[in-house]
Motif scaffolding. Structure first.
Motif, PDB file in Angstrom:
ATOM      1  N   LYS A 173     -94.646  13.417 -22.884  1.00  0.00           N
ATOM      2  CA  LYS A 173     -94.033  12.266 -23.704  1.00  0.00           C
ATOM      3  C   LYS A 173     -93.305  12.455 -25.255  1.00  0.00           C
ATOM      4  O   LYS A 173     -92.387  11.949 -25.759  1.00  0.00           O
ATOM      5  CB  LYS A 173     -95.018  10.749 -24.415  1.00  0.00           C
ATOM      6  CG  LYS A 173     -94.335   9.898 -24.608  1.00  0.00           C
ATOM      7  CD  LYS A 173     -95.854   9.015 -24.342  1.00  0.00           C
ATOM      8  CE  LYS A 173     -95.748   7.278 -25.298  1.00  0.00           C
ATOM      9  NZ  LYS A 173     -97.032   6.594 -24.722  1.00  0.00           N
ATOM     10  N   SER A 174     -94.423  13.278 -26.048  1.00  0.00           N
ATOM     11  CA  SER A 174     -93.952  13.311 -27.393  1.00  0.00           C
ATOM     12  C   SER A 174     -93.027  14.083 -27.395  1.00  0.00           C
ATOM     13  O   SER A 174     -91.720  14.083 -27.766  1.00  0.00           O
ATOM     14  CB  SER A 174     -94.680  14.230 -28.313  1.00  0.00           C
ATOM     15  OG  SER A 174     -96.018  14.051 -28.308  1.00  0.00           O
ATOM     16  N   ARG A 175     -92.002  15.070 -26.531  1.00  0.00           N
ATOM     17  CA  ARG A 175     -91.288  15.590 -25.760  1.00  0.00           C
ATOM     18  C   ARG A 175     -90.282  14.843 -26.040  1.00  0.00           C
ATOM     19  O   ARG A 175     -89.084  14.729 -26.148  1.00  0.00           O
ATOM     20  CB  ARG A 175     -91.326  17.207 -24.992  1.00  0.00           C
ATOM     21  CG  ARG A 175     -92.598  18.288 -25.566  1.00  0.00           C
ATOM     22  CD  ARG A 175     -91.971  19.186 -24.844  1.00  0.00           C
ATOM     23  NE  ARG A 175     -93.199  20.507 -24.620  1.00  0.00           N
ATOM     24  CZ  ARG A 175     -93.016  21.660 -23.949  1.00  0.00           C
ATOM     25  NH1 ARG A 175     -93.308  21.695 -22.582  1.00  0.00           N
ATOM     26  NH2 ARG A 175     -94.726  22.298 -24.930  1.00  0.00           N
ATOM     27  N   ASP A 176     -90.361  13.915 -24.843  1.00  0.00           N
ATOM     28  CA  ASP A 176     -89.097  13.001 -24.421  1.00  0.00           C
ATOM     29  C   ASP A 176     -88.895  12.607 -25.608  1.00  0.00           C
ATOM     30  O   ASP A 176     -87.617  12.276 -25.990  1.00  0.00           O
ATOM     31  CB  ASP A 176     -89.423  12.165 -22.943  1.00  0.00           C
ATOM     32  CG  ASP A 176     -90.085  12.778 -22.005  1.00  0.00           C
ATOM     33  OD1 ASP A 176     -89.357  14.081 -21.876  1.00  0.00           O
ATOM     34  OD2 ASP A 176     -90.584  12.666 -21.407  1.00  0.00           O
ATOM     35  N   GLU A 177     -89.616  11.240 -26.650  1.00  0.00           N
ATOM     36  CA  GLU A 177     -89.520  10.885 -28.277  1.00  0.00           C
ATOM     37  C   GLU A 177     -88.840  11.677 -28.814  1.00  0.00           C
ATOM     38  O   GLU A 177     -87.991  10.718 -29.602  1.00  0.00           O
ATOM     39  CB  GLU A 177     -90.884  10.014 -28.260  1.00  0.00           C
ATOM     40  CG  GLU A 177     -92.008   9.451 -27.153  1.00  0.00           C
ATOM     41  CD  GLU A 177     -92.855   8.864 -27.832  1.00  0.00           C
ATOM     42  OE1 GLU A 177     -92.840   9.419 -29.112  1.00  0.00           O
ATOM     43  OE2 GLU A 177     -92.902   8.029 -27.236  1.00  0.00           O
ATOM     44  N   LEU A 178     -88.781  13.335 -29.372  1.00  0.00           N
ATOM     45  CA  LEU A 178     -88.685  13.752 -30.279  1.00  0.00           C
ATOM     46  C   LEU A 178     -87.042  14.090 -29.267  1.00  0.00           C
ATOM     47  O   LEU A 178     -85.973  14.098 -29.859  1.00  0.00           O
ATOM     48  CB  LEU A 178     -89.082  15.745 -30.347  1.00  0.00           C
ATOM     49  CG  LEU A 178     -88.493  16.332 -31.094  1.00  0.00           C
ATOM     50  CD1 LEU A 178     -88.301  15.660 -32.294  1.00  0.00           C
ATOM     51  CD2 LEU A 178     -89.190  17.178 -30.939  1.00  0.00           C
ATOM     52  N   GLU A 179     -87.122  14.291 -28.379  1.00  0.00           N
ATOM     53  CA  GLU A 179     -85.451  14.323 -27.840  1.00  0.00           C
ATOM     54  C   GLU A 179     -84.560  13.572 -28.493  1.00  0.00           C
ATOM     55  O   GLU A 179     -83.265  13.249 -27.949  1.00  0.00           O
ATOM     56  CB  GLU A 179     -85.945  15.073 -26.364  1.00  0.00           C
ATOM     57  CG  GLU A 179     -85.883  16.210 -26.060  1.00  0.00           C
ATOM     58  CD  GLU A 179     -85.962  17.063 -24.099  1.00  0.00           C
ATOM     59  OE1 GLU A 179     -85.372  15.967 -23.365  1.00  0.00           O
ATOM     60  OE2 GLU A 179     -86.234  18.035 -23.928  1.00  0.00           O
ATOM     61  N   VAL A 180     -84.880  12.232 -27.662  1.00  0.00           N
ATOM     62  CA  VAL A 180     -84.146  10.312 -27.021  1.00  0.00           C
ATOM     63  C   VAL A 180     -84.091  10.759 -29.367  1.00  0.00           C
ATOM     64  O   VAL A 180     -83.404  10.542 -29.799  1.00  0.00           O
ATOM     65  CB  VAL A 180     -84.950   9.660 -27.133  1.00  0.00           C
ATOM     66  CG1 VAL A 180     -84.705   8.231 -27.939  1.00  0.00           C
ATOM     67  CG2 VAL A 180     -85.473   9.579 -25.617  1.00  0.00           C
ATOM     68  N   ARG A 181     -85.219  11.304 -30.441  1.00  0.00           N
ATOM     69  CA  ARG A 181     -84.676  11.317 -31.371  1.00  0.00           C
ATOM     70  C   ARG A 181     -84.149  11.978 -32.101  1.00  0.00           C
ATOM     71  O   ARG A 181     -82.907  11.641 -32.892  1.00  0.00           O
ATOM     72  CB  ARG A 181     -86.032  11.517 -32.262  1.00  0.00           C
ATOM     73  CG  ARG A 181     -86.599  10.117 -32.337  1.00  0.00           C
ATOM     74  CD  ARG A 181     -88.166  10.551 -33.665  1.00  0.00           C
ATOM     75  NE  ARG A 181     -88.707  11.204 -33.617  1.00  0.00           N
ATOM     76  CZ  ARG A 181     -89.970  10.890 -32.437  1.00  0.00           C
ATOM     77  NH1 ARG A 181     -90.248  10.452 -32.248  1.00  0.00           N
ATOM     78  NH2 ARG A 181     -90.502  12.591 -32.677  1.00  0.00           N
TER      79      ARG A 181
END
Length: 260
Positions: A173-181
């Motif tokens: 989830k953190s990776r996905d959020e980071l990718e979005v950012r």
């Protein structure tokens, strides 16, 4: 005597089918080796106490999912409340157990151990029951105790797997959020870069216009200075020459010289 903590089943990992099958083999083996009517893994789900896994056999009166009520004098109540093994050789001969609910199923012999999650919360019990006093079962105390440890180990492993899965999901989830950012920031930077290039083009045009304007101003200034000089030569100098010749006094001659 302490009472069982009311921990909902939903707050703990579910027991997968392969583990249930393993526990089924354990209770079947216990019932066979110890020569008892029933081998059980019980699970506490306050206020219920459930038959989770039950050994196969015609003499076994317990079926999976059969329900009992906790704190009603069950053998398992004592095991879980005291968190230690319980051996009842003959409930009919012991006043404490003469009216326990399992006698409705003619189970007067009981031998069981508590099962716990790794955080100390009670899962339930592993136990064997029979309709007669069973010295043979007592001789296999070590076997029953070892299977108790096996199931405790399975519970600990399930918690570890569940925790790793949770951490993995949080990491993803953190990776996905980071990718979005990162994607959002990249778009912002790309847009800013396009705007910067557009402004650079505008500045280049402005600079070109300014250079043209300055060149024109410089040219106009030079032409203006040249015009002033021509006017001076054409209009002023002749009068100065006349004044030089007409000056009568020394003071006037001095002024004329200063004008030149």
């Amino acid at each position: 005597m302490c009472h069982l903590e009311a921990i909902p089943i939903t707050e703990k990992p579910s027991i997968p089918g392969d583990v249930i099958a393993k526990w089924q083999r354990i209770v079947d083996l216990l019932a066979d080796v110890m020569a008892v009517a029933a081998g059980l893994v019980m699970r506490a789900d306050p206020p219920r106490h459930l038959v989770f896994v039950s050994s196969n056999g015609d003499a076994n009166p317990y079926e999976p999912d059969m329900e009992f009520t906790l704190h009603t004098g069950l053998y398992c109540d004592a095991v879980m409340d005291n968190r230690r093994e319980l051996l009842v050789r003959n409930a009919h001969a012991e006043p404490e157990w003469r009216n326990n609910p399992d006698l409705k199923h003619a189970m007067s012999f009981y031998f069981g151990y508590p099962l716990t999650w790794p955080d100390g919360v009670i899962f339930g019990t592993i136990c064997v029951l029979d309709s007669r006093e069973n010295d043979n079962a007592v001789r296999y105390r070590t076997l029953l105790s070892e299977f108790c440890h096996v199931i405790d180990g399975d519970l600990a492993l399930l918690v570890e797997i569940s925790e790793r899965k949770r951490l993995s999901e949080e990491l993803q989830k953190s990776r996905d959020e980071l990718e979005v950012r990162v994607e959002s920031r990249t778009r912002e930077l790309s847009e800013a870069n396009r705007e910067l290039r557009a402004r650079e083009g505008e500045l280049a045009e402005v600079n070109t216009a300014l250079r043209v304007l300055l060149n024109r101003v410089e040219k106009s200034r030079s032409e203006f200075e040249e015009q002033i000089i021509r006017n001076i030569n054409d209009l002023v100098i002749p009068h100065i020459e006349k004044l030089k010749h007409q000056a009568k006094t020394q003071e006037l001659k001095t002024y004329v010289i200063l004008l030149e």
